[in-house]
Write a protein that holds these residues in place. Structure first.
Motif, short mmCIF file in Angstrom:
data_model
loop_
_atom_site.label_atom_id
_atom_site.label_comp_id
_atom_site.label_asym_id
_atom_site.label_seq_id
_atom_site.Cartn_x
_atom_site.Cartn_y
_atom_site.Cartn_z
N PHE A 1 -44.50 -18.18 119.65
CA PHE A 1 -43.30 -17.51 119.15
C PHE A 1 -42.10 -18.10 119.89
N LYS A 2 -41.19 -18.68 119.13
CA LYS A 2 -39.98 -19.27 119.70
C LYS A 2 -38.81 -18.33 119.41
N ILE A 3 -38.16 -17.85 120.44
CA ILE A 3 -37.12 -16.84 120.29
C ILE A 3 -35.81 -17.48 119.87
N ILE A 4 -35.34 -17.11 118.67
CA ILE A 4 -34.11 -17.67 118.10
C ILE A 4 -33.32 -16.50 117.50
N PRO A 5 -32.42 -15.89 118.26
CA PRO A 5 -31.73 -14.67 117.79
C PRO A 5 -30.87 -14.88 116.54
N ASP A 6 -30.29 -16.06 116.36
CA ASP A 6 -29.38 -16.30 115.26
C ASP A 6 -30.15 -16.69 114.00
N GLU A 7 -29.96 -15.94 112.92
CA GLU A 7 -30.71 -16.19 111.69
C GLU A 7 -30.41 -17.56 111.11
N ASN A 8 -29.16 -18.01 111.18
CA ASN A 8 -28.81 -19.31 110.65
C ASN A 8 -29.46 -20.44 111.45
N VAL A 9 -29.57 -20.25 112.76
CA VAL A 9 -30.24 -21.25 113.60
C VAL A 9 -31.73 -21.30 113.26
N ARG A 10 -32.33 -20.13 113.01
CA ARG A 10 -33.74 -20.13 112.59
C ARG A 10 -33.92 -20.95 111.32
N LYS A 11 -33.00 -20.78 110.39
CA LYS A 11 -33.08 -21.55 109.14
C LYS A 11 -32.97 -23.05 109.41
N GLN A 12 -32.03 -23.44 110.26
CA GLN A 12 -31.84 -24.86 110.56
C GLN A 12 -33.07 -25.45 111.24
N GLU A 13 -33.71 -24.67 112.12
CA GLU A 13 -34.91 -25.17 112.81
C GLU A 13 -36.09 -25.30 111.84
N LEU A 14 -36.16 -24.41 110.87
CA LEU A 14 -37.20 -24.54 109.85
C LEU A 14 -36.95 -25.80 109.03
N LEU A 15 -35.71 -26.02 108.63
CA LEU A 15 -35.38 -27.21 107.84
C LEU A 15 -35.67 -28.48 108.63
N ALA A 16 -35.48 -28.43 109.95
CA ALA A 16 -35.72 -29.60 110.80
C ALA A 16 -37.19 -29.78 111.17
N GLY A 17 -38.03 -28.78 110.86
CA GLY A 17 -39.44 -28.87 111.21
C GLY A 17 -39.77 -28.44 112.61
N SER A 18 -38.82 -27.85 113.33
CA SER A 18 -39.07 -27.40 114.70
C SER A 18 -39.87 -26.12 114.75
N ILE A 19 -39.80 -25.32 113.69
CA ILE A 19 -40.62 -24.11 113.57
C ILE A 19 -41.29 -24.14 112.21
N ASP A 20 -42.32 -23.30 112.06
CA ASP A 20 -43.08 -23.27 110.81
C ASP A 20 -42.76 -22.06 109.94
N GLY A 21 -41.94 -21.14 110.47
CA GLY A 21 -41.59 -19.98 109.67
C GLY A 21 -40.71 -19.03 110.45
N TYR A 22 -40.09 -18.09 109.74
CA TYR A 22 -39.32 -17.03 110.40
C TYR A 22 -39.18 -15.86 109.44
N ASP A 23 -38.74 -14.76 109.99
CA ASP A 23 -38.68 -13.51 109.23
C ASP A 23 -37.24 -13.17 108.85
N PHE A 24 -37.12 -12.35 107.81
CA PHE A 24 -35.84 -11.79 107.35
C PHE A 24 -34.78 -12.86 107.07
N PRO A 25 -35.10 -13.88 106.25
CA PRO A 25 -34.05 -14.84 105.87
C PRO A 25 -32.95 -14.13 105.09
N ASN A 26 -31.75 -14.65 105.20
CA ASN A 26 -30.62 -14.09 104.46
C ASN A 26 -30.92 -14.14 102.96
N PRO A 27 -30.73 -13.03 102.24
CA PRO A 27 -31.00 -13.05 100.80
C PRO A 27 -30.28 -14.17 100.06
N ALA A 28 -29.10 -14.55 100.56
CA ALA A 28 -28.34 -15.61 99.90
C ALA A 28 -29.02 -16.97 100.03
#
Length: 539
Positions: A246-273
């Motif tokens: 579990f990699k702690i990333i408080p900012d939802e937009n940063v979680r999205k960017q790390e998923l796009l970059a392949g640094s993480i494999d998933g995250y919860d509660f993406p912005n509906p937009a």
């Protein structure tokens, strides 16, 4: 980003995975857990980690809110509902090698019931207090009476009264079974208050010990990573992953960017937009069934006007909930007519409804002599909740509706864990945004939690009906006949929406979870309580 050494380790494990098994999953967590002892926890980010390591007597069927056997294979109760006998699974050991048996079950219950000092603080033992009430030797009645061993694998729980919560509540993460040996060795109960926070034991920080498919390896606070490893001696089907990080990333937009970059494999509660673009980019977006409620909280303590039912009804008519759902919540969200979803027993189709009607709202305010009403409206920052994905947008929509009927709105924003929850729970806000994701399928877990006592965030004790509502909820919880209990809860729901209206139910929202297309086997939970043992990484 991950440190080079950790990233290299992860890459090595993934490269060695064969047949979709083995390897490492890195999941982006929205916050840091304070500890790893679930008894002292009440937050989702702690439970997200501990439920991978620990198990309870019962669990919830994957993809549902219904219970199933876990460490207990079956159970039965006495006719009056006060004695529960659990037959336990044989051949189970905690991660430290300690045998799981009836003595271990009773040791856990006695530990919970006999908390002392800071351990009795509601900020620590939240779920014990909400579920069982008091502790040994205090003045508050407890649902728990005793635990007996009537055989090596037979545990008997004696309750002081029947309750609708049993046995479902035993699936709560806080009531996971933990090794009596490890808890004694590392002083699990050694928790102390320090100002407004707490200092936890060595057990809670470094040695959490359960029976689950993963076991604790480390918590690197500097890099914000929690590492678990597969329990090779697990009693059931072993986890497909060799490691779970579990990699702690408080900012939802940063979680999205790390998923796009392949640094993480998933995250919860993406912005509906972002859901559409994430799908178009090839990610797997799964939408859970809604099992939650968001409400506009009303505190009757500070402003006498809010003790007037006409004013509270005016607030309900003033909010355009249909537009709120369509503009600010994800696809599949629904307008709420009462304080829990229709999948929970006691849901009443015939409650009083409050369609958007600003003229009706103005009329009620005028009748109450409150056409010049001024209210402090609290909303949280630095948070994303399953039921509240965009607090700012939701606040702005509701505040605009209230201003349109002549109410002066004074905004108050504070960080979720930086004053907001403290102010709300201590009834300092006139209006506030909050909600609840069900822990298990029971009316008591929703409206019993909200209104079951008069010293709540709504300050219902200020109304003549507050104590009566609490009594009605207690009576329904104690009713052993299921059909009669359901009828009692339906009646309470009708009164909540017509005679009491302590808050305005807004919506039920289906929270999403997003993963890389390489992640297979994830079964989503309406309780947002996913278990990762079934997950594999396809290369």
């Amino acid at each position: 980003m991950l440190t080079a050494s950790l990233a290299a380790c992860v890459a090595s494990e993934r490269d060695s995975a064969a047949g979709g098994e083995g390897g490492t999953l890195i999941f982006g967590a929205a916050g840091a857990p304070a500890l790893f002892d679930p008894f002292y926890a009440s937050d989702g980010e702690t439970f997200r980690v501990t439920r991978q390591m620990m198990e309870g007597l019962v669990d919830y069927k994957p993809g549902t809110a219904e219970i199933q056997p876990e460490l207990a294979t079956n159970w039965d109760s006495s006719e009056d509902g006060t004695t529960w006998t659990f037959q336990l699974r044989k051949g189970v050991r905690f991660h430290d090698g300690t045998a799981f048996n009836a003595e271990a079950v009773c040791a856990n219950f006695e530990r919970w019931y006999n908390q002392t000092g800071a351990g009795r603080n509601s900020a620590l033992s939240y779920y014990w207090i909400e579920t069982f009430g008091g502790f040994a030797g205090d003045d508050k009645p407890s649902l728990y009476e005793s635990c007996e061993t009537t055989g090596e694998f037979t545990a008997v729980l004696n309750l002081t009264r029947p309750t609708s919560k049993f046995p479902d509540a035993l699936g709560l993460d806080s009531f996971s079974m933990q090794s009596p040996t490890a808890m004694k060795k590392y002083r699990a109960n050694d928790v102390k208050a320090q100002g407004t926070s707490f200092v936890y034991s060595e057990y809670a920080k470094k040695h959490p010990t359960g029976t689950g498919p993963f076991e604790f390896v480390s918590y690197d606070e500097g890099n914000g990573t929690i590492t678990l490893a597969r329990n090779e001696d697990y009693w059931g089907e072993k986890a497909k992953l060799s490691r779970l990080i579990f990699k702690i990333i408080p900012d939802e937009n940063v979680r999205k960017q790390e998923l796009l970059a392949g640094s993480i494999d998933g995250y919860d509660f993406p912005n509906p937009a972002d859901l559409k673009s994430l799908r178009e980019a090839g990610f797997n977006v799964q939408i859970r069934d809604p099992f939650n409620i968001m409400y506009l909280g009303i505190t009757q303590k500070n402003n006498p006007a809010l003790q007037d039912l006409r004013v509270r009804k005016a607030l309900a008519y003033a909010v355009d909930r249909k537009n709120l759902v369509q503009a600010n919540l994800p696809e599949g969200a629904e307008v709420a007519t009462q304080f829990y979803p229709d999948t929970v027993d006691g849901y009443a189709e015939d409650v009083q409804k409050y369609p958007y009607d600003p003229q009706k709202a103005k009329q009620l305010l005028a009748e109450a002599g409150r056409s010049d009403l001024t209210l402090e409206f609290f909303w949280p920052t630095q948070v994303t909740r399953p039921y509240m994905p965009d607090p700012r947008g939701i606040f702005n929509a509701i505040a605009g509706d209230l201003r349109a009927v002549g109410i002066t709105v004074k905004p108050v924003s504070k960080p979720w864990n930086g004053g907001y929850l403290d102010d709300v729970n201590n009834a300092r806000a006139d209006l506030f945004l909050l909600g609840w994701t069900g822990d298990y399928n029971s009316p008591d877990n929703f409206i019993g939690t909200f209104f079951g006592n008069t010293e709540n965030q709504f300050y219902t004790g200020a109304s003549p009906w507050g104590a009566e509502l609490a009594r009605q909820l207690q009576a329904a919880d104690q009713e052993p006949d299921a059909a009669e209990r359901e009828a009692m809860y339906a009646d309470i729901n009708r009164k909540l929406m017509s005679q009491y209206l302590p808050a305005v139910p807004l919506s039920h929202s289906p929270p999403a979870i997003v993963t890389s297309k390489k992640v297979q086997g994830l079964v989503t939970s309406p309780l947002t309580a996913e278990e990762f043992a079934s997950v594999s990484i396809a290369e």
